[in-house]
Design a protein around this motif. Structure first.
Motif, short mmCIF file in Angstrom:
data_model
loop_
_atom_site.label_atom_id
_atom_site.label_comp_id
_atom_site.label_asym_id
_atom_site.label_seq_id
_atom_site.Cartn_x
_atom_site.Cartn_y
_atom_site.Cartn_z
N ASP A 264 21.26 -13.96 0.26
CA ASP A 264 22.39 -14.02 -0.66
C ASP A 264 23.74 -14.00 0.04
OD1 ASP A 264 22.16 -11.35 0.16
OD2 ASP A 264 22.93 -10.56 -1.74
N VAL A 265 23.75 -14.00 1.38
CA VAL A 265 25.01 -14.07 2.11
C VAL A 265 25.44 -15.53 2.18
CG1 VAL A 265 26.21 -13.61 4.28
CG2 VAL A 265 24.47 -12.01 3.45
N ASP B 15 32.21 -8.12 1.51
CA ASP B 15 31.86 -6.74 1.83
C ASP B 15 33.11 -5.92 2.10
OD1 ASP B 15 31.08 -4.45 3.72
OD2 ASP B 15 29.10 -5.21 3.15
N SER C 112 23.90 -15.67 8.31
CA SER C 112 24.07 -15.34 6.89
C SER C 112 22.74 -15.49 6.15
CB SER C 112 25.13 -16.25 6.27
OG SER C 112 26.36 -16.13 6.97
N GLY D 181 28.33 -13.92 7.80
CA GLY D 181 27.48 -12.78 8.08
C GLY D 181 27.60 -12.35 9.53
N SER E 170 21.83 -18.41 -1.24
CA SER E 170 22.86 -19.38 -0.91
C SER E 170 22.46 -20.09 0.37
CB SER E 170 24.22 -18.70 -0.73
OG SER E 170 25.26 -19.65 -0.60
N ASN F 9 24.91 -22.31 -4.04
CA ASN F 9 24.20 -21.16 -4.60
C ASN F 9 23.07 -21.62 -5.51
OD1 ASN F 9 26.07 -19.58 -3.29
ND2 ASN F 9 27.18 -18.96 -5.14
N SER G 71 31.93 -15.50 -5.15
CA SER G 71 31.50 -14.68 -4.03
C SER G 71 32.23 -13.35 -4.04
CB SER G 71 31.79 -15.40 -2.71
OG SER G 71 33.21 -15.52 -2.52
N THR H 107 31.56 -10.32 5.43
CA THR H 107 30.34 -10.83 4.82
C THR H 107 30.56 -11.19 3.36
OG1 THR H 107 29.04 -9.42 6.30
CG2 THR H 107 27.91 -10.35 4.39
N ARG I 93 28.98 -12.56 -0.12
CA ARG I 93 27.70 -12.66 -0.82
C ARG I 93 27.88 -13.27 -2.21
NH1 ARG I 93 27.26 -7.67 1.90
NH2 ARG I 93 25.38 -7.53 3.21
N THR I 94 26.79 -13.78 -2.76
CA THR I 94 26.80 -14.23 -4.15
C THR I 94 26.95 -13.01 -5.05
OG1 THR I 94 24.38 -14.09 -4.28
CG2 THR I 94 25.32 -16.20 -3.62
#
Length: 260
Positions: A78-79, A221, A75, A83, A236, A211, A218, A227, A229-230
């Motif tokens: 920003d993941v 995806d 990850s 990831g 993060s 974060n 979050s 995934t 992400r922020t």
């Protein structure tokens, strides 16, 4: 929070078995971290870990878990978590990347992760990552008999708020041992709920996701379904250990005793 009656209490022998799995996970994580460098793609790290875990007679727990397609999670930046390793994700100088390893060995699971610096990282980012690791240790130190699980999240959030960071609330730690994910859910943020009391024999992960921005939320995806992400694109970082409550306090299982 699941019922406290569902939280397993493990015997010393079982904890020793969980520790063996956790130590193997830590060994794999250390070797994986050594492979992190600018120009390295995350799929190659996954392939190395998958081969090494198999060579040790263990299984990579994430592979095919609820459809997850790889043996580890990688990850970057920003993941926040989950990831998926890919040949298209090539690490760049200045990146950070969390590597999350869970193995299944002789009937038990062990889980650990860390955020690794890639090449030359800005000093402010390096400090952020160091603080994210310290936040995990704050949570571990609070895990003592006589406290509720609330103490873990309280300690973590109190620490990171000093730096205007935020604690992700969409994901949490978990019980672990005979199953990958068991009760209880281990919150890494302050909660007014009356969470269960810590007891000797409980085994769980402490794995706060921090974060760098003030927004803890979050987004997942929509294509790969994994995934996270922020939402604001901020960095993060996460660190994780498997711990057991032994003799009234947290014993870290996923790090050799001489390394503590």
């Amino acid at each position: 929070m699941s019922s406290r009656n569902m939280i397993k209490i493990y015997s010393p022998d079982a904890i020793a078995n969980i520790s063996r799995a956790a130590l193997l996970a830590a060994e794999v994580l250390e070797l994986a971290a050594q492979r992190v460098a600018p120009g390295v793609d995350t799929a190659s790290i996954d392939e190395f870990c998958a081969s090494y875990i198999a060579s040790r007679g263990a299984l990579a727990a994430p592979l095919n878990y609820r459809g997850f397609p790889k043996s580890i999670c990688t990850s970057p930046n920003d993941v926040i978590c989950h990831g998926i390793p890919s040949p298209d994700v090539v690490l760049q100088d200045g990146d950070i990347v969390n590597i999350d390893i869970t193995v299944f060995l002789d009937g038990y699971y062990g889980d650990t992760s860390r955020t690794v610096l890639v090449g030359e990282v800005p000093s402010g980012v390096k400090l952020f990552v160091e603080r994210a690791e310290k936040a995990m240790w704050k949570g571990i130190e609070a895990a003592v008999v006589g406290h509720r699980f609330n103490a873990i999240g309280d300690s973590i959030e109190r620490y990171v708020k000093k730096f205007n960071y935020s604690v992700v609330r969409d994901y949490c730690g978990h019980g672990i041992g005979a199953a990958f994910h068991e009760d209880p859910a281990v919150l890494h943020y302050s909660s007014r709920s009356a969470l269960p009391m810590l007891q000797n024999g409980m085994v769980f992960t402490v794995e706060p996701m921090i974060n760098m921005g003030k927004n803890w939320r979050s987004e997942v995806d929509q294509i790969d379904g994994w995934t996270a992400r922020t939402v604001d694109g901020s960095l993060s970082a996460q660190f994780e250990h498997t711990v057991a409550i032994v003799n009234g306090k947290a014993q870290v299982l996923s790090i050799p005793p001489h390394s503590i």
